[in-house]
Design an enzyme around this catalytic site. Structure first.
Site, PDB file in Angstrom:
ATOM      1  N   SER A  41      10.245   7.342   8.391  1.00  0.00           N
ATOM      2  CA  SER A  41      11.597   7.907   8.311  1.00  0.00           C
ATOM      3  C   SER A  41      11.943   8.482   6.944  1.00  0.00           C
ATOM      4  O   SER A  41      13.097   8.864   6.720  1.00  0.00           O
ATOM      5  CB  SER A  41      12.629   6.823   8.664  1.00  0.00           C
ATOM      6  OG  SER A  41      12.461   6.395   9.995  1.00  0.00           O
ATOM      7  N   GLU A  82     -19.737  -3.218 -49.073  1.00  0.00           N
ATOM      8  CA  GLU A  82     -20.871  -2.345 -48.791  1.00  0.00           C
ATOM      9  C   GLU A  82     -21.155  -1.332 -49.899  1.00  0.00           C
ATOM     10  O   GLU A  82     -22.316  -1.003 -50.156  1.00  0.00           O
ATOM     11  CB  GLU A  82     -20.614  -1.581 -47.479  1.00  0.00           C
ATOM     12  CG  GLU A  82     -20.565  -2.442 -46.231  1.00  0.00           C
ATOM     13  CD  GLU A  82     -21.945  -2.859 -45.766  1.00  0.00           C
ATOM     14  OE1 GLU A  82     -22.935  -2.456 -46.411  1.00  0.00           O
ATOM     15  OE2 GLU A  82     -22.039  -3.589 -44.769  1.00  0.00           O
TER      16      GLU A  82
END
Length: 698
Positions: free
Chosen positions: A361, A101
């Protein structure tokens, strides 16, 4: 002829020509300086008028303790845009982007004149645009401004904006903006979102083919989307490879191998780990873009898979939740709010780790811990598991049988109800509730109700995250600490811990729970754990700990409907043991006994601790004073005392067969002799037991 003669053709003309070229050179130099000065002056004006650098919004991210992405959140318009910098990207990808680029990125000031001349020359020769000559900075300028038609004016504006960006930002910041904003098709922007979408991984380590595809896509993101046009995507990728090879950056062998790799045909979903917790954390601090949590992303993923797989086997409509805490720091290592966040049939979006449910429990260990702390029981203390009535309530065991006399340790391991209620009656329901709440647990009772004995068997509401925190306190020696979710909170000084129970009591409970029978096909004795099943089979629980981790599991229906035979032992306990297998290969030990722990069998316990609840009411009724055959002075008709041991209240005293006194709560009764002579004193208790003595009154 002299050297200065006019007839000499080499004289004056040479001197005149030299002066002309010198003058021309000076003029050109002066003009160049003027132009350069004008350009520089113009650039200076452009830079001076540069607006503040762009602030591109990015997706909110939630990360785990190692920086791994747990879950990103899309922008308001649905785009995925993850912030990125050079450190987030494979160095080879960065080199390929710059080579393809903008080869002179580090040297120009936003505009590359050579690249522009090359683009003009290519267009003149071919009659069409081959390359735009844009630098990365110019592309960032385009990506950070509203879209415009591709005209000469737009290009000039990009150049102006690029120069301004270079004046305000460093090269690294400009590169970061490109890596964050580059389009990759659809709603995917930035190299990180693209790598996760197309390859299912962060762009830190990419194959050559993957890197080349990420270089190629931003040039024409919609036309080259690999999930829609694989052929175009492959062709664009291969052109990138060929150009980089022509520049000498890649070898022929590397290019050949890369071209043989297929392009991805489908988009992958972005990570969505711990969706309940990440959503809550992001909503709690909306100003943050990155949230760092204490979760272990790899463990979170394994446990989510585990719950998803197992709940499907349990049946339709069932879901599950799981929490994993680090004992030392109370940091949350995994948080699974439901079996499947996307499953509507299981109400997957409901966070069941924070839902208030009946614990069955699972509160019993804290009853026993308070009894140990008070000294009224020891793990080897004997206790009775027989039918008993507490007011109008007559609790039964889960299997509707009774075990008779057994140790407190065994009663806890077998989760017997009557012994637990006996102990809770002794320590007090309100005291238990206060301890749990002071430790940070939220308990919910019906409106206007006070803690009562049934809370020991599940008659109260609690959340899985709180219950897991309470068990982590047992593993930590009885000190409770609120769960820590964020990394920044973990780095602060730890908050003051609340004392849930004393260290010795916590250790007694842990050692007792190590002997809880393991579920089928599981190896027992490695983790201390407790199961629970709520009334009507609506909730099943299993919570356990070793020396390092505490894990809490809940299984049930999110809507609270009953599920036949859904018990903690059958549904939740196997998940608990499977979770520990995914956390560590061998659980860590619980540590040595703390100072003050009594290691003794029942026979060597102090007499009051040998048998819980064995009081004088349980012992044979006996008149201890006066002794049988004694002589007492009482002819003056004064009241005399009679003392009794054992028996069950109320007690009734008979003098020669006639009731003369009654005691509801004391063991001393008073009687008045009827004169000199022999008198028979008889005591009868509520169970009908009697004892008599004969005394001589003088």
């Amino acid at each position: 002829m002299s050297a200065t003669s006019p007839a000499d053709p080499a004289g004056p003309p040479k001197r005149s020509g030299g002066r002309w070229w010198r003058r021309l050179g000076l003029a050109v130099l002066a003009g160049a300086l003027v132009v350069a000065g004008t350009v520089q002056g113009g650039l200076a004006l452009v830079r001076a008028g540069a607006p503040p650098p762009p602030q591109a919004p990015v997706s909110v991210e939630v990360l785990d303790r190692d920086g791994r992405l747990l879950r990103p959140f899309a922008l308001s318009d649905g785009r995925w845009r993850l912030a990125a910098g050079a450190a987030d990207v494979d160095p080879r990808l960065l080199a390929m982007i710059l080579a393809y680029e903008d080869r002179r990125f580090e040297g120009h000031s936003g505009v590359d004149p050579l690249a522009l001349l090359r683009a003009v020359g290519q267009a003149a020769r071919s009659g069409r645009v081959i390359s735009g000559g844009s630098t990365l900075t110019m592309q960032v300028a385009r990506l950070t401004t509203p879209p415009r038609a591709r005209t000469l004016g737009a290009k000039l504006d990009q150049m102006r904006r690029a120069v301004q960006l270079e004046a305000r930002l460093t090269k690294a910041e400009i590169l970061g903006l490109y890596l964050t904003l580059a389009p990759y098709g659809g709603n995917v922007e930035g190299v990180r979102a693209a790598a996760l979408t197309y390859f299912g991984k962060e762009p830190r380590r990419l194959t050559l083919a993957e890197a080349a595809l990420l270089v190629a896509l931003p040039q024409s993101p919609e036309a080259r989307r690999p999930d829609r046009n694989a052929a175009r995507a492959r062709a664009a990728r291969d052109r990138v490879l060929d150009r980089l090879a022509a520049q000498g950056l890649l070898s022929a062998d590397e290019v050949r191998v890369a071209k043989a790799e297929p392009v991805p045909a489908l988009r992958r979903p972005l990570p969505q780990l711990a969706p309940h917790l990440t959503g809550e954390m992001a909503a709690a601090r909306p100003a943050l873009v990155r949230h760092g949590l204490t979760l272990d992303g790899a463990l979170q993923e394994r446990l989510e898979d585990l719950l998803r797989e197992r709940t499907r086997a349990l049946g339709r409509g069932l879901s599950a939740a799981m929490v994993v805490l680090d004992n030392d720091s109370s940091q949350v290592r995994a948080y699974v709010g439901s079996a499947d966040f996307t499953d509507r049939a299981r109400a997957g979006e409901v966070d069941l780790a924070r839902a208030v449910r009946s614990p069955g429990s699972t509160l019993k260990p804290f009853i026993y811990a308070l009894a140990f702390e008070d000294g009224i029981a020891h793990p080897e203390t004997l206790i009775e598991d027989r039918p008993a009535r507490f007011g109008a309530w007559r609790p039964e065991n889960f299997d509707r049988t009774f075990q008779g006399t057994l140790s407190v340790r065994k009663a806890l391991q077998l989760s017997l109800n009557v012994p637990a209620v006996r102990l809770l009656e002794a320590v007090g329901p309100q005291r238990l509730a206060s301890r749990l709440q002071q430790a940070g647990a939220r308990l919910e009772l019906p409106p206007g109700a006070a803690p009562a004995l049934p809370m020991g068997l599940g008659g109260v509401g609690i959340r899985l995250i709180d219950l897991t925190m309470l068990y982590a306190a047992l593993a930590r020696g009885g000190e409770a600490q609120a769960p820590v979710f964020r990394r920044e909170d973990a780095m602060l000084a730890p908050p003051r811990r609340a004392r849930l129970v004393e260290a010795v009591a916590a250790w007694y409970v842990g050692q007792s729970l190590l002997g809880t029978p393991a579920p089928e096909n599981a190896l027992g004795g490695r983790i201390a754990f407790k199961t629970g099943t709520s009334y009507g089979y609506r909730d099943s629980w299993a919570v356990g700990f070793d020396g390092r981790r505490t894990v809490g599991v809940w299984v049930g229906r999110p809507d609270g409907q009953a599920v036949a035979d859904l018990t903690g032992r059958a549904a939740a306990a196997p998940l608990l043991f499977d979770a520990f297998a995914r956390i560590v290969r061998t659980p860590a030990g619980l540590g040595p006994a703390p100072k003050g722990a009594l290691m003794a069998g029942n026979a060597r316990l102090p007499p009051p601790q040998r048998h819980f609840g064995r009081t004088r009411q349980d012992e044979p009724l006996q008149v201890v004073f006066p002794p049988d055959g004694a002589r007492v002075a009482g002819a003056d008709a004064q009241a005399l005392a009679l003392k009794v041991d054992g028996g069950t209240f109320p007690l009734t005293l008979l003098l020669d067969g006639r009731p003369v006194a009654r005691a509801e709560d004391r063991r001393t009764l008073f009687w008045t002799p009827q004169g000199r002579g022999f008198a028979r004193l008889t005591v009868i208790d509520a169970a009908g037991l009697t004892d008599s003595v004969m005394v001589r009154v003088e």
